[in-house]
Design a protein around this motif. Structure first.
Motif, PDB file in Angstrom:
ATOM      1  N   LEU A 125       0.849  -1.186   0.000  1.00 34.36           N
ATOM      2  CA  LEU A 125       0.000   0.000   0.000  1.00 34.36           C
ATOM      3  C   LEU A 125       0.889   1.242   0.000  1.00 34.36           C
ATOM      4  CD1 LEU A 125      -2.683   1.509   0.239  1.00 34.36           C
ATOM      5  CD2 LEU A 125      -2.583   1.151   2.715  1.00 34.36           C
ATOM      6  N   LEU A 126       0.852   1.990  -1.101  1.00 33.29           N
ATOM      7  CA  LEU A 126       1.667   3.194  -1.253  1.00 33.29           C
ATOM      8  C   LEU A 126       0.765   4.415  -1.215  1.00 33.29           C
ATOM      9  CD1 LEU A 126       4.077   2.035  -4.105  1.00 33.29           C
ATOM     10  CD2 LEU A 126       4.408   1.915  -1.614  1.00 33.29           C
ATOM     11  N   SER A 127       0.966   5.251  -0.235  1.00 36.38           N
ATOM     12  CA  SER A 127       0.174   6.455  -0.035  1.00 36.38           C
ATOM     13  C   SER A 127       1.027   7.663  -0.431  1.00 36.38           C
ATOM     14  CB  SER A 127      -0.244   6.547   1.443  1.00 36.38           C
ATOM     15  OG  SER A 127      -0.902   7.753   1.734  1.00 36.38           O
ATOM     16  N   SER A 128       0.608   8.380  -1.485  1.00 33.18           N
ATOM     17  CA  SER A 128       1.371   9.523  -1.991  1.00 33.18           C
ATOM     18  C   SER A 128       2.820   9.136  -2.287  1.00 33.18           C
ATOM     19  CB  SER A 128       1.328  10.694  -1.004  1.00 33.18           C
ATOM     20  OG  SER A 128       0.034  11.257  -0.955  1.00 33.18           O
ATOM     21  N   TYR A 129       2.989   8.163  -3.165  1.00 35.72           N
ATOM     22  CA  TYR A 129       4.347   7.755  -3.526  1.00 35.72           C
ATOM     23  C   TYR A 129       5.107   8.958  -4.086  1.00 35.72           C
ATOM     24  CZ  TYR A 129       8.272   5.235  -5.468  1.00 35.72           C
ATOM     25  OH  TYR A 129       9.549   4.793  -5.740  1.00 35.72           O
ATOM     26  N   PRO A 130       6.274   9.289  -3.523  1.00 39.51           N
ATOM     27  CA  PRO A 130       7.028  10.467  -3.980  1.00 39.51           C
ATOM     28  C   PRO A 130       7.831  10.143  -5.232  1.00 39.51           C
ATOM     29  CG  PRO A 130       8.207   9.423  -2.183  1.00 39.51           C
ATOM     30  CD  PRO A 130       6.945   8.612  -2.394  1.00 39.51           C
ATOM     31  N   LEU A 131       7.153  10.144  -6.356  1.00 41.49           N
ATOM     32  CA  LEU A 131       7.772   9.676  -7.597  1.00 41.49           C
ATOM     33  C   LEU A 131       9.014  10.475  -7.967  1.00 41.49           C
ATOM     34  CD1 LEU A 131       7.594   7.732  -9.989  1.00 41.49           C
ATOM     35  CD2 LEU A 131       6.147   9.427 -11.146  1.00 41.49           C
ATOM     36  N   HIS A 132       8.969  11.789  -7.751  1.00 43.21           N
ATOM     37  CA  HIS A 132      10.127  12.637  -8.014  1.00 43.21           C
ATOM     38  C   HIS A 132      10.047  13.871  -7.121  1.00 43.21           C
ATOM     39  CE1 HIS A 132       7.548  15.472 -10.165  1.00 43.21           C
ATOM     40  NE2 HIS A 132       7.091  14.485 -10.904  1.00 43.21           N
ATOM     41  N   PRO A 133      11.161  14.550  -6.886  1.00 41.05           N
ATOM     42  CA  PRO A 133      11.080  15.812  -6.138  1.00 41.05           C
ATOM     43  C   PRO A 133      10.196  16.802  -6.894  1.00 41.05           C
ATOM     44  CG  PRO A 133      13.356  15.051  -6.331  1.00 41.05           C
ATOM     45  CD  PRO A 133      12.543  14.203  -7.254  1.00 41.05           C
ATOM     46  N   PRO A 134       9.466  17.657  -6.190  1.00 44.93           N
ATOM     47  CA  PRO A 134       8.619  18.635  -6.880  1.00 44.93           C
ATOM     48  C   PRO A 134       9.400  19.450  -7.907  1.00 44.93           C
ATOM     49  CG  PRO A 134       8.102  18.613  -4.545  1.00 44.93           C
ATOM     50  CD  PRO A 134       9.314  17.745  -4.721  1.00 44.93           C
ATOM     51  N   GLY A 135       8.847  19.515  -9.119  1.00 41.06           N
ATOM     52  CA  GLY A 135       9.474  20.286 -10.181  1.00 41.06           C
ATOM     53  C   GLY A 135      10.634  19.608 -10.867  1.00 41.06           C
ATOM     54  N   LYS A 136      10.925  18.340 -10.511  1.00 46.07           N
ATOM     55  CA  LYS A 136      12.068  17.642 -11.103  1.00 46.07           C
ATOM     56  C   LYS A 136      11.660  16.255 -11.606  1.00 46.07           C
ATOM     57  CE  LYS A 136      15.376  20.103  -8.171  1.00 46.07           C
ATOM     58  NZ  LYS A 136      16.462  19.988  -7.174  1.00 46.07           N
ATOM     59  N   PRO A 137      10.795  16.195 -12.618  1.00 42.70           N
ATOM     60  CA  PRO A 137      10.310  14.898 -13.106  1.00 42.70           C
ATOM     61  C   PRO A 137      11.395  14.016 -13.688  1.00 42.70           C
ATOM     62  CG  PRO A 137       9.686  16.663 -14.609  1.00 42.70           C
ATOM     63  CD  PRO A 137      10.222  17.324 -13.368  1.00 42.70           C
ATOM     64  N   GLU A 138      12.536  14.616 -14.056  1.00 42.26           N
ATOM     65  CA  GLU A 138      13.635  13.814 -14.603  1.00 42.26           C
ATOM     66  C   GLU A 138      14.292  12.935 -13.548  1.00 42.26           C
ATOM     67  OE1 GLU A 138      15.479  17.561 -12.986  1.00 42.26           O
ATOM     68  OE2 GLU A 138      13.662  17.047 -14.112  1.00 42.26           O
ATOM     69  N   ARG A 139      13.990  13.187 -12.274  1.00 41.87           N
ATOM     70  CA  ARG A 139      14.592  12.394 -11.190  1.00 41.87           C
ATOM     71  C   ARG A 139      13.577  11.377 -10.647  1.00 41.87           C
ATOM     72  NH1 ARG A 139      17.193  16.610  -7.106  1.00 41.87           N
ATOM     73  NH2 ARG A 139      17.423  14.669  -5.932  1.00 41.87           N
ATOM     74  N   ALA A 140      12.986  10.643 -11.529  1.00 41.82           N
ATOM     75  CA  ALA A 140      11.952   9.679 -11.147  1.00 41.82           C
ATOM     76  C   ALA A 140      12.545   8.510 -10.367  1.00 41.82           C
ATOM     77  CB  ALA A 140      11.226   9.160 -12.372  1.00 41.82           C
ATOM     78  N   ARG A 141      11.866   8.135  -9.289  1.00 44.86           N
ATOM     79  CA  ARG A 141      12.328   7.033  -8.431  1.00 44.86           C
ATOM     80  C   ARG A 141      11.582   5.763  -8.838  1.00 44.86           C
ATOM     81  NH1 ARG A 141      11.068  11.576  -4.054  1.00 44.86           N
ATOM     82  NH2 ARG A 141      13.157  12.468  -3.792  1.00 44.86           N
TER      83      ARG A 141
END
Length: 215
Positions: A125-141
Protein backbone atom coordinates in the motif's frame (compact mmCIF):
# COMPACT_ATOMS: atom_id res chain seq x y z
CA UNK A 1 -10.99 -1.27 19.02
CA UNK A 2 -7.99 -0.95 21.30
CA UNK A 3 -4.65 0.78 20.69
CA UNK A 4 -1.49 -0.39 22.42
CA UNK A 5 2.10 0.77 22.12
CA UNK A 6 4.83 -1.75 21.39
CA UNK A 7 8.56 -1.25 21.62
CA UNK A 8 10.89 -4.18 21.08
CA UNK A 9 13.71 -5.33 18.83
CA UNK A 10 14.22 -1.85 17.39
CA UNK A 11 10.53 -1.41 16.57
CA UNK A 12 8.36 1.39 17.96
CA UNK A 13 4.69 1.03 17.05
CA UNK A 14 1.12 1.77 18.03
CA UNK A 15 -1.05 -1.23 17.26
CA UNK A 16 -4.78 -0.92 16.63
CA UNK A 17 -6.65 -4.15 17.29
CA UNK A 18 -10.30 -4.83 16.43
CA UNK A 19 -12.70 -6.16 19.02
CA UNK A 20 -12.92 -9.45 17.13
CA UNK A 21 -10.20 -11.82 15.90
CA UNK A 22 -8.25 -9.83 13.28
CA UNK A 23 -8.49 -10.96 9.67
CA UNK A 24 -5.03 -9.70 8.71
CA UNK A 25 -2.20 -7.31 9.55
CA UNK A 26 -1.40 -3.85 8.16
CA UNK A 27 2.00 -2.24 8.84
CA UNK A 28 2.39 1.42 7.85
CA UNK A 29 5.37 3.78 7.98
CA UNK A 30 5.23 7.59 8.01
CA UNK A 31 6.52 10.20 5.60
CA UNK A 32 9.69 12.29 5.83
CA UNK A 33 9.44 14.82 8.62
CA UNK A 34 6.53 12.96 10.22
CA UNK A 35 6.07 10.15 12.70
CA UNK A 36 3.64 7.38 13.53
CA UNK A 37 1.10 9.93 14.80
CA UNK A 38 0.62 11.41 11.32
CA UNK A 39 -3.01 12.19 10.54
CA UNK A 40 -3.00 10.05 7.39
CA UNK A 41 -1.71 7.00 9.28
CA UNK A 42 -4.40 7.42 11.93
CA UNK A 43 -7.03 7.58 9.19
CA UNK A 44 -5.79 4.39 7.56
CA UNK A 45 -5.43 2.62 10.90
CA UNK A 46 -8.95 3.48 12.03
CA UNK A 47 -10.46 2.42 8.70
CA UNK A 48 -8.63 -0.87 8.37
CA UNK A 49 -9.24 -1.70 12.02
CA UNK A 50 -12.97 -1.12 11.51
CA UNK A 51 -12.74 -3.68 8.74
CA UNK A 52 -11.16 -6.23 11.03
CA UNK A 53 -7.43 -5.76 10.59
CA UNK A 54 -4.75 -5.33 13.22
CA UNK A 55 -2.89 -2.18 12.16
CA UNK A 56 0.55 -1.02 13.27
CA UNK A 57 1.69 2.57 12.82
CA UNK A 58 5.47 2.45 13.12
CA UNK A 59 8.22 5.00 13.69
CA UNK A 60 11.09 4.48 11.28
CA UNK A 61 14.58 4.18 12.81
CA UNK A 62 15.60 7.73 11.90
CA UNK A 63 12.59 9.05 13.79
CA UNK A 64 13.41 6.84 16.76
CA UNK A 65 16.84 8.48 16.89
CA UNK A 66 15.57 12.07 16.80
CA UNK A 67 12.12 13.60 17.23
CA UNK A 68 12.25 16.08 14.35
CA UNK A 69 13.78 16.59 10.94
CA UNK A 70 13.89 14.68 7.66
CA UNK A 71 15.64 11.39 7.03
CA UNK A 72 19.13 11.24 5.58
CA UNK A 73 19.83 9.30 2.36
CA UNK A 74 22.80 7.75 4.17
CA UNK A 75 20.49 6.01 6.66
CA UNK A 76 17.74 4.91 4.27
CA UNK A 77 18.99 1.31 4.38
CA UNK A 78 18.57 1.33 8.16
CA UNK A 79 14.99 2.56 7.72
CA UNK A 80 14.32 -0.39 5.42
CA UNK A 81 15.81 -2.67 8.04
CA UNK A 82 13.35 -1.12 10.49
CA UNK A 83 10.44 -2.05 8.24
CA UNK A 84 11.72 -5.60 8.00
CA UNK A 85 12.05 -5.72 11.80
CA UNK A 86 8.46 -4.52 12.16
CA UNK A 87 7.29 -7.25 9.81
CA UNK A 88 9.16 -9.88 11.82
CA UNK A 89 7.77 -8.60 15.13
CA UNK A 90 4.17 -7.92 14.12
CA UNK A 91 3.37 -10.53 11.47
CA UNK A 92 1.92 -12.88 14.07
CA UNK A 93 -0.77 -10.37 15.09
CA UNK A 94 -3.08 -12.29 12.72
CA UNK A 95 -2.97 -15.27 10.39
CA UNK A 96 -4.57 -13.47 7.43
CA UNK A 97 -3.07 -11.29 4.71
CA UNK A 98 -0.11 -9.04 5.47
CA UNK A 99 -0.30 -5.54 4.00
CA UNK A 100 2.85 -3.42 4.17
CA UNK A 101 3.33 0.17 3.09
CA UNK A 102 3.26 3.75 4.20
CA UNK A 103 2.96 7.38 3.27
CA UNK A 104 5.45 9.14 0.99
CA UNK A 105 8.99 8.32 2.21
CA UNK A 106 7.72 5.46 4.35
CA UNK A 107 5.90 3.95 1.39
CA UNK A 108 8.91 4.32 -0.84
CA UNK A 109 11.14 2.50 1.64
CA UNK A 110 8.49 -0.21 2.07
CA UNK A 111 8.31 -0.61 -1.72
CA UNK A 112 12.07 -1.15 -1.83
CA UNK A 113 11.82 -3.80 0.89
CA UNK A 114 9.10 -5.56 -1.07
CA UNK A 115 11.02 -5.25 -4.34
CA UNK A 116 14.11 -6.81 -2.78
CA UNK A 117 12.61 -9.96 -1.31
CA UNK A 118 8.84 -9.62 -1.06
CA UNK A 119 9.03 -9.02 2.68
CA UNK A 120 6.46 -11.75 3.20
CA UNK A 121 3.76 -9.26 2.21
CA UNK A 122 0.55 -10.12 0.37
CA UNK A 123 -0.06 -6.52 -0.73
CA UNK A 124 1.83 -3.23 -0.90
CA UNK A 125 0.00 0.00 0.00
CA UNK A 126 1.67 3.19 -1.25
CA UNK A 127 0.17 6.46 -0.04
CA UNK A 128 1.37 9.52 -1.99
CA UNK A 129 4.35 7.76 -3.53
CA UNK A 130 7.03 10.47 -3.98
CA UNK A 131 7.77 9.68 -7.60
CA UNK A 132 10.13 12.64 -8.01
CA UNK A 133 11.08 15.81 -6.14
CA UNK A 134 8.62 18.64 -6.88
CA UNK A 135 9.47 20.29 -10.18
CA UNK A 136 12.07 17.64 -11.10
CA UNK A 137 10.31 14.90 -13.11
CA UNK A 138 13.64 13.81 -14.60
CA UNK A 139 14.59 12.39 -11.19
CA UNK A 140 11.95 9.68 -11.15
CA UNK A 141 12.33 7.03 -8.43
CA UNK A 142 11.32 4.03 -10.51
CA UNK A 143 14.38 1.76 -10.69
CA UNK A 144 12.99 -0.86 -8.31
CA UNK A 145 9.36 -0.81 -9.40
CA UNK A 146 9.73 -3.66 -11.96
CA UNK A 147 10.95 -5.89 -9.12
CA UNK A 148 7.69 -5.54 -7.14
CA UNK A 149 5.89 -8.87 -7.42
CA UNK A 150 2.98 -8.41 -5.00
CA UNK A 151 -0.34 -6.65 -5.71
CA UNK A 152 -0.01 -2.91 -5.13
CA UNK A 153 -2.44 -0.11 -4.30
CA UNK A 154 -1.27 3.46 -4.87
CA UNK A 155 -3.27 6.32 -3.35
CA UNK A 156 -2.55 9.56 -5.17
CA UNK A 157 -3.76 13.14 -4.82
CA UNK A 158 -4.67 14.78 -8.12
CA UNK A 159 -2.68 17.93 -7.23
CA UNK A 160 0.32 16.20 -5.66
CA UNK A 161 3.52 18.07 -6.67
CA UNK A 162 5.55 14.86 -6.34
CA UNK A 163 3.80 13.37 -9.41
CA UNK A 164 1.00 14.13 -11.82
CA UNK A 165 -1.67 11.49 -12.30
CA UNK A 166 -0.24 10.71 -15.74
CA UNK A 167 3.25 10.32 -14.28
CA UNK A 168 2.13 8.02 -11.49
CA UNK A 169 0.05 5.97 -13.93
CA UNK A 170 3.07 5.50 -16.19
CA UNK A 171 5.21 4.51 -13.21
CA UNK A 172 2.61 1.96 -12.09
CA UNK A 173 2.83 0.29 -15.49
CA UNK A 174 6.36 -0.78 -14.54
CA UNK A 175 4.94 -2.96 -11.74
CA UNK A 176 4.36 -6.43 -13.14
CA UNK A 177 2.00 -7.45 -10.35
CA UNK A 178 -1.70 -6.48 -10.30
CA UNK A 179 -2.20 -2.92 -9.16
CA UNK A 180 -4.84 -0.26 -8.52
CA UNK A 181 -4.64 3.53 -8.60
CA UNK A 182 -6.88 5.41 -6.17
CA UNK A 183 -6.98 9.08 -7.18
CA UNK A 184 -8.17 11.56 -4.58
CA UNK A 185 -9.62 14.53 -6.42
CA UNK A 186 -8.35 18.00 -5.49
CA UNK A 187 -5.98 16.62 -2.86
CA UNK A 188 -2.26 17.22 -2.56
CA UNK A 189 0.51 15.19 -0.98
CA UNK A 190 -1.24 15.03 2.41
CA UNK A 191 -4.37 13.48 0.80
CA UNK A 192 -6.68 15.46 3.12
CA UNK A 193 -7.86 12.43 5.13
CA UNK A 194 -10.07 14.60 7.33
CA UNK A 195 -11.92 16.11 4.35
CA UNK A 196 -11.75 13.39 1.70
CA UNK A 197 -12.77 9.69 1.77
CA UNK A 198 -9.10 8.78 1.37
CA UNK A 199 -8.94 5.91 3.85
CA UNK A 200 -12.24 4.24 2.84
CA UNK A 201 -11.33 4.39 -0.85
CA UNK A 202 -7.89 2.94 -0.13
CA UNK A 203 -9.39 0.13 1.95
CA UNK A 204 -11.93 -0.62 -0.78
CA UNK A 205 -9.13 -0.94 -3.34
CA UNK A 206 -7.12 -3.19 -1.05
CA UNK A 207 -10.12 -5.46 -0.48
CA UNK A 208 -10.85 -5.61 -4.21
CA UNK A 209 -7.27 -6.39 -5.15
CA UNK A 210 -6.88 -9.04 -2.48
CA UNK A 211 -10.09 -10.69 -3.67
CA UNK A 212 -9.65 -10.45 -7.43
CA UNK A 213 -5.91 -10.18 -7.87
CA UNK A 214 -6.36 -8.68 -11.35
CA UNK A 215 -5.79 -5.29 -12.94
Amino acid sequence: MTVQSRSADGVVADVHRPDTEPIGVVILAHGAGGNRDAKILHAYADEFCRRGYAVARIDLPYRQRRPKGPPSPSTAAADRDGIQAAIALLRDEAAGPLIVGGHSYGGRQASMVIAEDGGGADLLLLSSYPLHPPGKPERARTEHLPDITVPTVIVHGSTDPFATTDEITAAMALIGAPHRLVEIDKAGHDLKPDRKPTAPLAADAVADLLTKGTR
